[in-house]
Write a protein that holds these residues in place. Sequence first.
Motif, PDB file in Angstrom:
ATOM      1  N   GLY A 127      25.129  50.203  64.305  1.00 50.25           N
ATOM      2  CA  GLY A 127      23.965  51.063  64.541  1.00 50.25           C
ATOM      3  C   GLY A 127      24.029  52.426  63.874  1.00 50.25           C
ATOM      4  O   GLY A 127      23.004  53.103  63.727  1.00 50.25           O
ATOM      5  N   LEU A 137      23.300  52.753  58.836  1.00 48.82           N
ATOM      6  CA  LEU A 137      22.003  52.246  58.394  1.00 48.82           C
ATOM      7  C   LEU A 137      21.642  52.716  56.985  1.00 48.82           C
ATOM      8  O   LEU A 137      20.626  53.380  56.771  1.00 48.82           O
ATOM      9  CB  LEU A 137      20.937  52.660  59.412  1.00 48.82           C
ATOM     10  CG  LEU A 137      21.264  52.260  60.864  1.00 48.82           C
ATOM     11  CD1 LEU A 137      20.169  52.701  61.817  1.00 48.82           C
ATOM     12  CD2 LEU A 137      21.480  50.749  60.980  1.00 48.82           C
ATOM     13  N   SER A 138      22.499  52.357  56.030  1.00 45.77           N
ATOM     14  CA  SER A 138      22.193  52.691  54.635  1.00 45.77           C
ATOM     15  C   SER A 138      22.711  51.594  53.728  1.00 45.77           C
ATOM     16  O   SER A 138      23.898  51.238  53.792  1.00 45.77           O
ATOM     17  CB  SER A 138      22.866  54.017  54.253  1.00 45.77           C
ATOM     18  OG  SER A 138      22.857  54.153  52.854  1.00 45.77           O
ATOM     19  N   MET A 140      23.429  42.004  62.604  1.00 44.53           N
ATOM     20  CA  MET A 140      23.287  43.222  63.422  1.00 44.53           C
ATOM     21  C   MET A 140      22.992  42.790  64.857  1.00 44.53           C
ATOM     22  O   MET A 140      22.323  41.780  65.069  1.00 44.53           O
ATOM     23  CB  MET A 140      22.129  44.094  62.920  1.00 44.53           C
ATOM     24  CG  MET A 140      22.343  44.632  61.519  1.00 44.53           C
ATOM     25  SD  MET A 140      20.882  45.500  60.887  1.00 44.53           S
ATOM     26  CE  MET A 140      20.969  47.043  61.789  1.00 44.53           C
ATOM     27  N   MET A 144      17.762  50.891  64.028  1.00 48.50           N
ATOM     28  CA  MET A 144      18.323  49.585  63.615  1.00 48.50           C
ATOM     29  C   MET A 144      17.208  48.598  63.281  1.00 48.50           C
ATOM     30  O   MET A 144      17.257  47.896  62.269  1.00 48.50           O
ATOM     31  CB  MET A 144      19.198  49.011  64.743  1.00 48.50           C
ATOM     32  CG  MET A 144      20.546  49.679  64.876  1.00 48.50           C
ATOM     33  SD  MET A 144      21.387  49.178  66.407  1.00 48.50           S
ATOM     34  CE  MET A 144      21.840  47.490  66.031  1.00 48.50           C
ATOM     35  N   PHE A 190      15.616  49.462  60.054  1.00 43.35           N
ATOM     36  CA  PHE A 190      16.507  49.172  58.924  1.00 43.35           C
ATOM     37  C   PHE A 190      16.497  47.666  58.626  1.00 43.35           C
ATOM     38  O   PHE A 190      16.390  47.243  57.469  1.00 43.35           O
ATOM     39  CB  PHE A 190      17.924  49.653  59.254  1.00 43.35           C
ATOM     40  CG  PHE A 190      18.902  49.459  58.140  1.00 43.35           C
ATOM     41  CD1 PHE A 190      18.820  50.204  56.983  1.00 43.35           C
ATOM     42  CD2 PHE A 190      19.921  48.506  58.247  1.00 43.35           C
ATOM     43  CE1 PHE A 190      19.733  50.026  55.942  1.00 43.35           C
ATOM     44  CE2 PHE A 190      20.832  48.327  57.221  1.00 43.35           C
ATOM     45  CZ  PHE A 190      20.738  49.080  56.062  1.00 43.35           C
ATOM     46  N   TYR A 199      19.788  38.937  63.373  1.00 44.97           N
ATOM     47  CA  TYR A 199      19.614  40.133  64.215  1.00 44.97           C
ATOM     48  C   TYR A 199      19.450  39.700  65.663  1.00 44.97           C
ATOM     49  O   TYR A 199      18.592  38.869  65.986  1.00 44.97           O
ATOM     50  CB  TYR A 199      18.371  40.902  63.758  1.00 44.97           C
ATOM     51  CG  TYR A 199      18.261  42.292  64.347  1.00 44.97           C
ATOM     52  CD1 TYR A 199      18.620  43.402  63.607  1.00 44.97           C
ATOM     53  CD2 TYR A 199      17.810  42.487  65.654  1.00 44.97           C
ATOM     54  CE1 TYR A 199      18.533  44.678  64.146  1.00 44.97           C
ATOM     55  CE2 TYR A 199      17.728  43.753  66.207  1.00 44.97           C
ATOM     56  CZ  TYR A 199      18.086  44.848  65.445  1.00 44.97           C
ATOM     57  OH  TYR A 199      18.008  46.111  65.969  1.00 44.97           O
ATOM     58  N   THR A 208      13.627  56.398  60.300  1.00 47.09           N
ATOM     59  CA  THR A 208      13.740  55.755  58.980  1.00 47.09           C
ATOM     60  C   THR A 208      14.222  56.807  57.974  1.00 47.09           C
ATOM     61  O   THR A 208      14.055  58.014  58.202  1.00 47.09           O
ATOM     62  CB  THR A 208      12.374  55.237  58.478  1.00 47.09           C
ATOM     63  OG1 THR A 208      11.510  56.380  58.308  1.00 47.09           O
ATOM     64  CG2 THR A 208      11.737  54.261  59.441  1.00 47.09           C
TER      65      THR A 208
END
Length: 508
Positions: A13, A16-17, A31, A55, A58, A71, A233
């Motif tokens: 979490g 996120l990149s 995830m 999350m 993303f 997910y 975001t």
Amino acid sequence: MAQTDKTLLVVLGDQLSDRLRAFSSFDAVWMAEVLGESKHVWSSKIRTTLFLSAMRHFAEGLRDKGVEIHYRKLGEDPDCESLGESLCSFLEGSDFGRVRVTRPGDHRVLGELKAACLSAGVPLEVVEDDSFYSSAEDFAAHREGRKQLRMEYFYREMRKKHGVLMDADGKPTGGKWNFDASNRKPFGKGGPERLAPRLRFPPDEISREVIQDVDTALTGHPGELSHFDWPVTPSDALRALESFIENELPLFGAYQDAMWSGEPYLSHSLLASSINLKLLDPREVVDAAVAAYESGHAPIESVEGFVRQILGWREFVRGIYGAFMPEYLERNALGAREPLPSFYWDGETEMNCIREVVTQTMKYGYAHHIQRLMVTGLYALLHGVDPKEVHEWYLAVYVDAVEWVELPNTLGMSQYADGGVMASKPYVATGKYIKRMSNYCDGCQYNPDSRTGEDACPFTVLYWDFLNKHRTSLKGNPRMSMQLRNLDRLSQSDLEGIGEAARKIRTK
Ligand SMILES: Cc1cc2nc3c(=O)[nH]c(=O)nc-3n(C[C@H](O)[C@H](O)[C@H](O)COP(=O)(O)OP(=O)(O)OC[C@H]3O[C@@H](n4cnc5c(N)ncnc54)[C@H](O)[C@@H]3O)c2cc1C
Ligand code: SF4
């Protein structure tokens, strides 16, 4: 299921990149939203909402790019409360032959992932996190041969190594490494001026769905959800950065330490959650601040002060966490054993400063650094609260709270429980500090100047009691000598009166 050579990339979490190195090679992403991450400390609803919303956004972005993604939403996997259990059960029902993950910031999480992969018989590759300026090796090299670690020296090394605010002749821009002598001003009687309305981010459809899920799953957890408006975001976060640089950065330095009733944000950036979740890269934040100085938009005092928080403090605390965990978590140098007072959760206290800070914390998941250090942190230190309980509170209530950054700040800087690894002395003061830096005392039934009697300020009483109690252990610290000399001026009967008043406060 028979394993293949396919690689599963686990994304946590706060990772996120897709610019992270770990994204260079993988077949699918995994995830999971697990209740355990909101329960191992009593996480506030607003903090959990931010993580889950970011999350889900993303994951949606990855899906749009055609990435295969597995997910698990909150509650979809009721038998698996923890991240490790959830990953293990997924691996057992899949054919992935390898797991990859960016090194988790949190020591506990790495342990869970290792155990899950071991149990599922799938090898785990840990890829170093390249979203920081410094590595564990940089910090180890800095520690080498030093008896004491101090942020200031690490920060200078970082400035030189990365060429940030450095002139061509190798000297610091503006002629000084640190401009704090010009910062740290209180507001005048009239309070802050020129505060532009903050750019906020009302919940979109995804966030609204998360809010409902969290409200149901975390009934009884602290914090409110009706004010949720954090960036979720990278594009929100970038807009927040641009707005901060344009509107608040010029005043950031001067009033960085000031506090004011009903004004939770003042000129702070509110960017920590976006940086910690990796919606923003710290380098783009620092570069934007430096550009504002170079274009003449913001003064050096503000820009250097801001850059120091990110290139200095943020990198330094990560180094401390990496170097001293897991034993760091158990430290309690001052032997503090009191339970955390209940007003940390509901703000119900006559101490106006604490009421203000706790109330805004539960409403927005935010308090700025001095509110954390010199109001809630200071009170816990003076009261003698068990540092682990203090740590668990800070980790639970702030939207930017992740253990690698929260723990050294709480246990080390704020509670001095590490015995001086983070800070050269305990940050202790009477209520007069809060009076000087805020207007909180104007609306309080206590008097910050008073250490005895009905109106004695609890901070002031407990300050003298703290010095008296720890007199022997603090004696060897030259930075405490002035405070201890003032203590020596108090008579035996003064000290007895203070001791009695302190006992009453602690048992109230
Ligand atoms: C007891 C205590 C607990 C804390 N817990 C956290 C935490 O869980 N997560 C967290 O990110 N910060 C934590 N901090 C540090 C700091 O208070 C927050 O980073 C800051 O208040 C976040 O608000 P902001 O984004 O408006 O920061 P600003 O005041 O605008 O500062 C700019 C940025 O500098 C960085 N920064 C500033 N001070 C620190 C610091 N001491 N250590 C590391 N980075 C820093 C942050 O990324 C922040 O966004 C804690 C401090 C204390 C005293
Ligand atoms: S008088 Fe003491 S308790 Fe009241 S606001 Fe001031 S510092 Fe806080």
